[in-house]
Write a protein that holds these residues in place. Structure first.
Motif, PDB file in Angstrom:
ATOM      1  N   GLN A  43       0.854  -1.188   0.000  1.00  0.00           N
ATOM      2  CA  GLN A  43       0.000   0.000   0.000  1.00  0.00           C
ATOM      3  C   GLN A  43       0.888   1.235   0.000  1.00  0.00           C
ATOM      4  OE1 GLN A  43      -3.682   0.593   2.639  1.00  0.00           O
ATOM      5  NE2 GLN A  43      -2.112   1.667   3.789  1.00  0.00           N
ATOM      6  N   GLN A  45       0.703   5.335   0.341  1.00  0.00           N
ATOM      7  CA  GLN A  45      -0.136   6.492   0.646  1.00  0.00           C
ATOM      8  C   GLN A  45       0.631   7.762   0.305  1.00  0.00           C
ATOM      9  OE1 GLN A  45      -2.391   6.419   4.400  1.00  0.00           O
ATOM     10  NE2 GLN A  45      -1.185   4.600   4.915  1.00  0.00           N
ATOM     11  N   ILE A  49       0.286  15.205   4.887  1.00  0.00           N
ATOM     12  CA  ILE A  49       0.870  15.195   6.231  1.00  0.00           C
ATOM     13  C   ILE A  49       2.140  14.349   6.295  1.00  0.00           C
ATOM     14  CG2 ILE A  49      -1.332  15.586   7.404  1.00  0.00           C
ATOM     15  CD1 ILE A  49      -1.338  12.560   8.072  1.00  0.00           C
ATOM     16  N   HIS A  94       3.111  -0.963  20.189  1.00  0.00           N
ATOM     17  CA  HIS A  94       2.719   0.119  21.111  1.00  0.00           C
ATOM     18  C   HIS A  94       1.794  -0.382  22.208  1.00  0.00           C
ATOM     19  CE1 HIS A  94       4.521   3.029  18.403  1.00  0.00           C
ATOM     20  NE2 HIS A  94       3.978   2.332  17.409  1.00  0.00           N
TER      21      HIS A  94
ATOM     22  N   VAL B 129       6.000   7.745  20.808  1.00  0.00           N
ATOM     23  CA  VAL B 129       5.038   6.642  20.824  1.00  0.00           C
ATOM     24  C   VAL B 129       3.737   7.069  20.126  1.00  0.00           C
ATOM     25  CG1 VAL B 129       3.542   5.269  22.343  1.00  0.00           C
ATOM     26  CG2 VAL B 129       5.960   5.540  22.883  1.00  0.00           C
ATOM     27  N   GLN B 132       4.296   7.344  16.305  1.00  0.00           N
ATOM     28  CA  GLN B 132       4.498   6.045  15.655  1.00  0.00           C
ATOM     29  C   GLN B 132       3.188   5.242  15.649  1.00  0.00           C
ATOM     30  OE1 GLN B 132       7.955   4.348  17.517  1.00  0.00           O
ATOM     31  NE2 GLN B 132       9.347   5.436  16.136  1.00  0.00           N
ATOM     32  N   ALA B 133       2.445   5.397  16.720  1.00  0.00           N
ATOM     33  CA  ALA B 133       1.139   4.727  16.749  1.00  0.00           C
ATOM     34  C   ALA B 133       0.236   5.316  15.669  1.00  0.00           C
ATOM     35  CB  ALA B 133       0.494   4.879  18.122  1.00  0.00           C
ATOM     36  N   ALA B 135       1.228   6.578  12.857  1.00  0.00           N
ATOM     37  CA  ALA B 135       1.702   6.057  11.567  1.00  0.00           C
ATOM     38  C   ALA B 135       1.203   4.635  11.362  1.00  0.00           C
ATOM     39  CB  ALA B 135       3.228   6.113  11.527  1.00  0.00           C
ATOM     40  N   ALA B 136       1.240   3.861  12.440  1.00  0.00           N
ATOM     41  CA  ALA B 136       0.770   2.475  12.325  1.00  0.00           C
ATOM     42  C   ALA B 136      -0.725   2.446  12.004  1.00  0.00           C
ATOM     43  CB  ALA B 136       1.053   1.725  13.630  1.00  0.00           C
ATOM     44  N   ARG B 137      -1.482   3.297  12.668  1.00  0.00           N
ATOM     45  CA  ARG B 137      -2.930   3.331  12.395  1.00  0.00           C
ATOM     46  C   ARG B 137      -3.202   3.814  10.973  1.00  0.00           C
ATOM     47  NH1 ARG B 137      -3.300   5.680  17.367  1.00  0.00           N
ATOM     48  NH2 ARG B 137      -3.820   7.709  16.476  1.00  0.00           N
ATOM     49  N   LEU B 138      -2.317   4.699  10.519  1.00  0.00           N
ATOM     50  CA  LEU B 138      -2.477   5.250   9.179  1.00  0.00           C
ATOM     51  C   LEU B 138      -2.403   4.149   8.117  1.00  0.00           C
ATOM     52  CD1 LEU B 138      -2.771   8.185   8.158  1.00  0.00           C
ATOM     53  CD2 LEU B 138      -0.324   8.183   7.716  1.00  0.00           C
ATOM     54  N   SER B 139      -1.632   3.107   8.394  1.00  0.00           N
ATOM     55  CA  SER B 139      -1.455   2.042   7.413  1.00  0.00           C
ATOM     56  C   SER B 139      -2.623   1.079   7.392  1.00  0.00           C
ATOM     57  CB  SER B 139      -0.165   1.260   7.723  1.00  0.00           C
ATOM     58  OG  SER B 139       0.935   2.124   7.664  1.00  0.00           O
ATOM     59  N   GLY B 140      -3.528   1.194   8.328  1.00  0.00           N
ATOM     60  CA  GLY B 140      -4.671   0.279   8.358  1.00  0.00           C
ATOM     61  C   GLY B 140      -5.748   0.721   7.402  1.00  0.00           C
ATOM     62  N   GLY B 143      -7.094   4.232   7.572  1.00  0.00           N
ATOM     63  CA  GLY B 143      -6.063   5.277   7.531  1.00  0.00           C
ATOM     64  C   GLY B 143      -6.613   6.632   7.128  1.00  0.00           C
ATOM     65  N   LEU B 150      -5.555  13.911  12.059  1.00  0.00           N
ATOM     66  CA  LEU B 150      -4.222  14.265  12.574  1.00  0.00           C
ATOM     67  C   LEU B 150      -3.873  15.757  12.473  1.00  0.00           C
ATOM     68  CD1 LEU B 150      -1.915  11.267  11.624  1.00  0.00           C
ATOM     69  CD2 LEU B 150      -2.394  12.142  13.910  1.00  0.00           C
ATOM     70  N   ASP B 156      -4.137  12.775  18.955  1.00  0.00           N
ATOM     71  CA  ASP B 156      -5.329  11.927  19.049  1.00  0.00           C
ATOM     72  C   ASP B 156      -6.008  12.034  20.418  1.00  0.00           C
ATOM     73  OD1 ASP B 156      -7.215  10.214  18.061  1.00  0.00           O
ATOM     74  OD2 ASP B 156      -6.172   8.408  18.732  1.00  0.00           O
ATOM     75  N   GLY B 551       7.951   9.731   9.962  1.00  0.00           N
ATOM     76  CA  GLY B 551       7.651   9.920   8.550  1.00  0.00           C
ATOM     77  C   GLY B 551       6.641  11.013   8.277  1.00  0.00           C
ATOM     78  N   PHE B 552       6.289  11.778   9.263  1.00  0.00           N
ATOM     79  CA  PHE B 552       5.304  12.843   9.059  1.00  0.00           C
ATOM     80  C   PHE B 552       5.988  14.146   8.666  1.00  0.00           C
ATOM     81  CE2 PHE B 552       2.915  10.011  11.916  1.00  0.00           C
ATOM     82  CZ  PHE B 552       1.732   9.897  11.203  1.00  0.00           C
TER      83      PHE B 552
END
Lengths: 200, 1246
Positions: A43, A45, A49, A94, B129, B132-133, B135-140, B143, B150, B156, B551-552
């Motif tokens: 994927q 994106q 941002i 996390h 943390v 990074q969390a 970013a991880a949620r963004l990949s789901g 996203g 954001l 959040d 990565g933001f």
């Protein structure tokens, strides 16, 4: 027809390739025949941002009628699953684990189902939630949300269709902000049968 | 005045009074009967304002078609919402709700999130943390949602806030399914309807009632509703119908009494004019206090019956010497009788009017109205008799009519009168304990179907908590409450409420709290949160680094971050206007036009016990807030009734006695005239107290009615006696008639189903019976046979004095003189807060819900300091212990026997106990007031309480004690080689031992410092460890050795901690003192690394080595193993099962403190609360003693379900009183549920 000509006619029919199926609403019936699907995905994106496009990879598994597991392996592990009336998000790195009872939020459930409509391939839901355009070459379906709530999240969903057997080979989601999400599938297994990846 | 003019005057008066009477408006609204001023009125108004009393449950039954339930709820909810003028409705949670909440919260996120969370999240590590969390949620697959949120909320915070707020309002046992509130079976749905008006005014014709019924009838699925509005409507109907039936039956019975007594209808006809004018003037009086509650008017109407008495007296007195042959003679007889009775009438009406005048100033409108109506009724009847009584007599009496003879002896034996008076004295003594139920809802009534529906819905939606019937509140929900705070501004009010809500959220399990503070943080919370994110520059710098790593593009997120962190503007009431939370705020916040605010936290507890604990936590929090709950309302109401009834009845009685003294000028006659009244008061209140009936706002005033009736009888009897034998006999006959009439009029009320109506019937019938006893036994005896009566009274008085002297001699003989102790008195008590009291170097505070105290110095200093520091805890504990005593020993005679008998054991206790502990106790008992001194002298009582463990074990067969399970372990059998002693102290001595348990560090001069856990004021030790590493715990046991009164075991245990540095020294101490009863004493030596269990009996001590680990419960395993009592205990008790389980768990693997806590919490697979389990949810304390580390780890309330907190002796001695949490709470609600089941079972058994 004389009885001896029947095998001949049959042989003739089989000798010619079947014509490509016209890409129209009936495609959902074909896609809907798949009972289980698993695949790897990549994927990408592209978002304002983000400093640079974010590429993630992982595996997806879908079992009809509505069990989905979306596991991201890189760059950070996360698992999103839906089924049994619950949506679960787990971020093992996390130690985050959140469970949402979809029954308590029927609108959210519908929203999530709409985003994943290409997996469900439910013609009724498609007709209800999207305006649909079918393009034959390359075989593409473009979905435009009708529901304004969904419309605030998604502008269009483009589904690239591969044949033999029919399946969604890639997805491109364009959001109202201009952000895009491209998903490509590989190592697809449909109903337990591996499907060769299409040529690049 | 000629007869014609008399008749005309009567008719004129009747017409005038009726003209006024018809203006009277009759109300059935209880609010018209309740006080409008004072504490009760304020508390009740607040309960009303915050909808505590006016929530309606609507239950939709989808059991037949579960699939249609959601649609039916939505359908009904929408239709009910169409009546916003009547009620507000809450029936579902939607995504739109969440979106609205999210949007409303967005500008205030940093103000709405908990300070600790903010601090942690904005550290460099927390930011990394979080991103990074993200970013991880963004990949789901969701996203897109994450990406959309954001830029405005990079941390959040919004989802955290929204998730917590969405839960507001969901209750225990209520599942949110498909956005609807369903029960656990999923077949019933709930809608919560809050009425806009007070429910007490509701009738079946009210728009609220009619609308609900109509809308519910139109639902596709069956739906039922329940609430105060339904109870009020049903109460109105019940009152009306039952009063009508009772009045109708009363009239018929009165007629029957007349016909039976006179065998003629003529005397009955004579009752009509006085009854009519009495009723007319009563109605006229009512018109001045209109609207009048129906109950008041009904009872006021009955007062008109009093007027009948005046007629009966006249009628019988006039014919006492025979009826004249012609009208003129009879008229003369009537006038003569009126002249004779004039004095009696005057004093009687004065007494009655005095009684009712006392009621006129009542705070209860219903009662004050009754007073005015009563005066009208009595005056009307008297005026009528004075005006036309002789005329009526002349018209109705016929020659040959005679005074009916009554089937009672004329002369009463003196001994009977004396016995009667002594009996009345006894009843009067008992009457002191009469209960008052002041809850206005005790005037509600349930029909059988409604009561069944209430039980059903309560079990389904409230966890069954409110269905506990209690003696004081037989049908009230006892688990809802309010905490209310006020302020000149909203901020002030929120600041006042804040400490209470914090305390509730942290330390009140089993209680759901809805407060406005989550939505409108108070000034303190806002400041704390602003402080947490004050360093915006630093946070932004760290955020940029973390964003880059994740990565933001930091530049796109930083504006949102800055806006979030600096948005310190507080949310206001308008912030939430477009969200479902506006409804919650509407119920919890009131701001008047001047800006003055009242805020409330709404509490719903799973049990009365949980609510009581919540109230305690609120009190300890120091919040400037009031705790209001139905039981509290009832108490306030009861205080009102008690005060009013006692002061007004007492004053009326005093005044009437004064009138009698002025009239008769003879003490015997005054006493004789007062006897029926005194008998009525003593008999009515005494019988109520004896049989446990409470006086209510309805039945209390009926006592005054009885007093009025009784005054009359005494006065007429004495007046009759003065006019000769025939006059006396006529008065007796008239009194019998009057009492029979009153009884006939009110006895029907006893059959009423409405508790208020039945209560009035009970008071009046008991009052009449007592009055009759006074009038036919006591008064005649005093009048006719004063010398004999006085002789018997003298005998009775001698007997009473003799008993008193004997009692005091017993008390004196049992009194244990405290040792002479001089209090140092050099320090002043410094109360810094409810949980921080200091007295010189001594201190008490509260850590994680556990009291922690340090005491030092001489025994006198320790005792003095303990008394000053314990203060309110001691009072609360004493009250609770007294309640426990009453519960365990309900029989008053047995209580008395124990109170007088047990102290005799005290002499042996004193002889055997170390003097230092007795001095400490003596000093302790010199401080503070002692409300229980009447039970026994303070020192004597306290000393006996120290032997409660032993006495209870010796006398009661150990029902309170047979439950302790523990173990010792060390060396190779602990993770760190430390020596541990762990035990549950399953002691049923009452809640204070669990709720107010105290960890106390003591450094007595010349003794080894130690720390123990039990409760403040205990000079002994149950579980503890000393500085030398000796840990000790006591567990009850049984043997055939006879009980030998001596030093209480808890003193012996303390002596071990005070003096022992080894097991040998501990053994020597135990051997030297021997035992009061049999006991298993667990001892560990953390220094030498060994442990033993001393099996102590009054015969001796047997030491059993524990090796590396050994469990212990409540039986002996040494030479007393074969004793009958021990064998019986093993065979029939739970001790063997618990021991085997603990030993098996212990054998599994080495333990540490965490594992030890697990073992103490083990339920062994038994049902919750099963006493075969190690943890049967009855432990007063669970403790793990680390003798090597000299620490004590104690479980907070309730039982062993609260957090376990570790206190090190060295820290405590260094004045570091904060403990460290060793283990989190273990589902305290589950433990409380076990308590609830026990309470319910006990109530049902009662």
């Amino acid at each position: 027809m004389p009885r001896r000509l029947f095998p001949l006619a049959l042989a003739l029919l089989m000798a010619f390739p079947r014509p490509a199926m016209a890409l129209d609403a009936s495609v959902w019936l074909e896609l809907g025949k798949v009972q289980s699907l698993q695949a790897d995905f990549i994927q990408v994106q592209t978002r304002t941002i983000l400093k640079r496009p974010l590429e993630s990879s992982g595996a997806v598994r879908f079992d009809r009628p509505g069990t989905l597991t979306w596991a991201v392996l890189t760059p950070a592990r996360s698992t999103f699953s839906m089924g049994g009336g619950k949506a679960t998000m787990e971020l093992p790195d996390h130690r985050a684990h959140r469970v949402v009872d979809l029954a308590t939020l029927p609108e959210f459930k519908r929203l999530a189902a709409s985003v994943m409509v290409w997996l469900q391939a439910d013609p009724v839901a498609v007709a209800r939630d999207f305006t649909t355009t079918y393009a034959p070459s390359p075989p593409t379906i473009v979905l435009i949300p009708v529901d304004p709530t969904l419309g605030r999240l998604v502008k269009t969903i483009e589904l690239g269709i591969a044949e033999s057997p029919f399946r969604v080979a890639h997805v491109r989601i364009v959001e109202p902000t201009g952000d895009t999400v491209e998903i490509r599938f590989s190592k697809v297994v449909l109903d337990g049968v591996p499907v060769p990846d299409p040529a690049p | 005045m000629t007869p014609h003019r008399q008749l005309l005057a009567l008719l004129a008066l009747l017409g005038l009074s009726l003209a006024f009477a018809v203006r009277t408006e009759v109300s059935t609204n209880l609010l018209d009967a309740l006080p409008t001023k004072g504490g009760f009125a304020e508390a009740y108004a607040e309960a009303q304002r915050f909808s505590l009393l006016d929530t309606i449950l609507v239950d939709v039954d989808g059991s037949a078609r579960p699939e249609a339930l959601g649609e039916a709820i939505d359908n009904l909810g929408a239709r009910l919402e169409a009546h916003p003028e009547l009620f507000s409705v809450r029936y579902r949670v939607t995504l739109a709700d969440a979106v609205a909440i999210h949007n409303a919260a967005a500008p205030h996120l940093a103000v709405l999130v908990d300070e600790g969370w903010l601090r942690e999240t904005t550290t460099p590590a927390g930011l990394t943390v979080a991103l990074q969390a993200a970013a991880a949620r963004l990949s789901g697959p969701t996203g897109g949602l994450v990406a959309a949120l954001l830029p405005t909320d990079p941390l959040d915070l919004g989802s955290t806030v929204t998730a917590s707020m969405q839960q507001a309002g969901a209750g225990e046992g209520i599942a949110v399914v498909g956005g609807h509130f369903l029960d656990t079976t999923g077949t019933h749905g709930l809608l919560l309807v809050r009425t806009k008006g007070a429910a007490f005014g509701t009738t079946r014709a009210s728009p609220l009632y009619k609308t609900l019924e109509a809308e519910l009838a139109a639902t596709p699925l069956p739906a039922r509703w329940l609430g105060s509005a339904k109870f009020a409507a049903e109460a109105r109907e019940t009152i009306q119908s039952e009063t009508q039936v009772a009045v109708g039956a009363g009239i018929a019975l009165v007629a029957a009494v007349f016909l039976l007594a006179f065998r003629s209808v003529r005397p009955l006809l004579g009752t009509l004019p006085p009854a009519l004018l009495g009723a007319g003037l009563a109605g006229a009086a009512a018109s001045f206090c209109s609207p009048v509650h129906g109950l008041t008017l009904a009872f006021g109407g009955a007062l008109a019956g009093l007027g009948v008495d005046y007629w009966i007296h006249l009628y019988l007195h006039a014919q006492k010497d025979g009826v004249g042959e012609n009208f003129a003679t009879r008229l003369a007889q009537g006038r003569e009788a009126l002249r004779h009775l004039g004095g009696a009438y005057a004093i009687s009406v004065l007494a009655t009017v005095t009684s009712f005048a006392m009621l006129v100033s009542s705070a209860y409108p219903a009662v004050s109205d009754l007073g005015l109506i009563g005066i009208g009724a009595v005056l009307g009847a008297l005026v009528c008799v004075v005006l036309v009584g002789p005329l009526l007599y002349a018209s109705l009496a016929r020659p040959g009519d005679r005074v009916p003879s009554i089937p009672l002896p004329e002369r009463v034996p003196g001994w009977l009168a004396a016995v009667g008076i002594v009996g009345l004295c006894a009843l009067a003594a008992v009457a002191v304990g009469v209960r008052f139920d002041g809850d206005p809802r005790s005037l509600d009534a349930r029909t059988a179907p409604t009561a069944a529906l209430e039980a059903e819905l309560d079990a389904r939606w409230m966890g069954g908590a409110t269905s506990i019937p209690t003696r004081t509140t037989p049908h009230l929900g006892t688990t809802a409450a309010l905490v209310v705070a006020e302020g000149a501004t909203l901020d002030e009010a929120l600041a006042a409420l804040s400490p209470a809500v914090t305390a509730l959220s942290q330390r009140a399990p089993g209680v759901q709290v809805q407060s406005p503070l989550g939505l409108l943080p108070g000034p303190a919370e806002r400041q704390a949160r602003a402080d947490a994110v004050a360093d915006v520059v630093r946070i932004e710098a760290d955020f940029a680094i973390a964003a880059d790593v994740a990565g933001f593009d930091a530049a796109t997120l930083l504006p949102g971050l800055r806006a979030t962190l600096t948005a310190t503007r507080a949310p206001s009431l308008t912030t939430w206007a477009e969200t479902p939370l506006a409804e919650l705020l509407g119920r919890t916040v009131r701001v008047d036009e001047r800006g003055r605010a009242t805020v409330a936290a709404l509490l719903r507890a799973m049990s009365p016990e949980a609510l009581r604990h919540a109230q305690y936590e609120v009190e300890l929090s120091g919040a400037d807030a009031r705790f209001i709950h139905p039981a509290g309302l009832a108490e306030l109401g009861a205080q009102h009734i008690r005060t009013e009834l006692l002061t007004r009845s007492g004053l009326a009685l005093g005044l009437v006695l004064l009138y009698l003294a002025v009239r008769f000028r003879d003490p015997v006659r005054v006493l004789a005239a007062a006897m029926p009244s005194l008998a009525a008061v003593a008999g009515t209140l005494g019988c109520h107290a004896l049989f446990g009936h409470a006086l209510t706002p309805a039945s209390g005033p009926a006592l005054v009615l009885v007093l009025g009736l009784a005054f009359d009888q005494g006065i007429f009897l004495v007046e009759g006696e003065q006019s000769g034998r025939s006059g006396f006999l006529a008065a007796r006959a008239a009194i019998l008639m009057a009492l029979a009439n009153a009884f006939a009029g009110f006895a029907g009320l006893l059959a009423a189903s409405h508790p208020a109506v039945r209560g009035v019937g009970l008071v009046v019938t008991l009052g009449i019976a007592s009055t009759a006893f006074g009038a036919f036994v006591l008064t005649p005896a005093l009048l006719e046979n004063p010398l004999t009566t006085r002789r018997w009274l003298r005998h009775g008085a001698f007997a009473l004095v003799g008993f008193f002297v004997l009692d005091q001699m017993l008390a004196l003989a049992g009194r244990i003189p405290p040792p002479s102790v001089t209090l140092p008195a050099v320090h002043q008590l410094d109360v810094r807060s409810a949980t921080d009291r200091r007295f010189g170097p001594h201190r008490i505070t509260r850590s994680q819900g556990i009291w922690v105290a340090t005491l030092s110095g001489t025994p006198a200093e320790i005792g003095e300091a303990a008394a000053h520091l314990s203060g309110p805890i001691r009072d609360r504990a004493e009250a609770d212990l007294y309640r426990t005593f009453n519960r365990l020993v309900p029989n008053r005679f047995v209580q008395y026997g124990l109170a007088r008998g047990l102290p005799f054991l005290g002499r042996a206790i004193v002889t055997d106990s170390p003097p230092a502990y007795l001095e400490e106790l003596a000093a302790y008992t010199q401080i503070g007031a002692d409300p229980w001194r009447w039970l026994a002298p303070t020192y004597t009582r306290k000393l006996m309480m120290h032997a409660l463990h032993d006495v209870g074990q010796a006398m009661v067969g150990t029902p309170m004690l047979d439950g302790c399970t523990g173990f010792v372990a060390g060396g190779q059998w602990t993770a760190d080689g430390h020596w541990l002693l762990a035990r549950n102290w399953d002691f049923g001595g009452g809640d204070p031992f669990s709720e107010d348990k105290a960890v106390i560090a003591v450094r007595r001069d010349g003794a080894i410092p130690y720390v123990s856990v039990a409760m403040m004021g205990l000079a002994g030790v149950v579980s503890g460890v000393n500085e030398a590493g000796i840990g000790i715990a006591l567990q009850a046991a049984a043997s055939d050795s006879p009980v030998r009164p001596g030093a209480p075991m808890i003193f012996i245990a303390r002596e071990v901690l005070d003096s022992a540095r080894s097991l040998d020294e501990a053994e020597a101490i135990v051997r030297a003192r021997a035992g009061f009863v049999s006991e298993a004493v667990l001892v560990v030596d953390g220094e030498a690394g060994e442990a033993a269990i001393f099996e102590v009996t009054p015969d001796g001590v047997e030491r059993r080595s524990a090796g590396t680990h050994l469990a212990q419960s409540n039986h002996l395993r040494g030479r007393h193993a074969g004793d009958t009592l021990n064998v019986e205990r093993m065979a029939h008790g739970t001790t063997v099962v618990r021991l085997d389980r603990m030993q098996a768990l212990l054998d599994e693997r080495p333990v540490d403190i965490g594992r030890a806590i697990e073992l103490l919490r083990d339920r062994g697979g038994y049902p919750d609360g099963d006493e075969r389990a190690i943890n049967a949810d009855i432990a007063a304390h669970g403790v793990v003693i680390d003798a090597t580390a000299r620490s004590i780890t104690v479980g907070a309330w309730p039982n062993v379900a609260g957090e376990f907190v570790t206190f090190r002796l060295a820290d405590l001695l260094a004045d570091e009183l904060d403990g460290a949490i060793a283990a989190g709470a273990d589902d305290p609600v589950r433990s409380l549920r076990v308590h609830l089941e026990r309470e319910r079972a006990a109530t049902e058994a009662r």
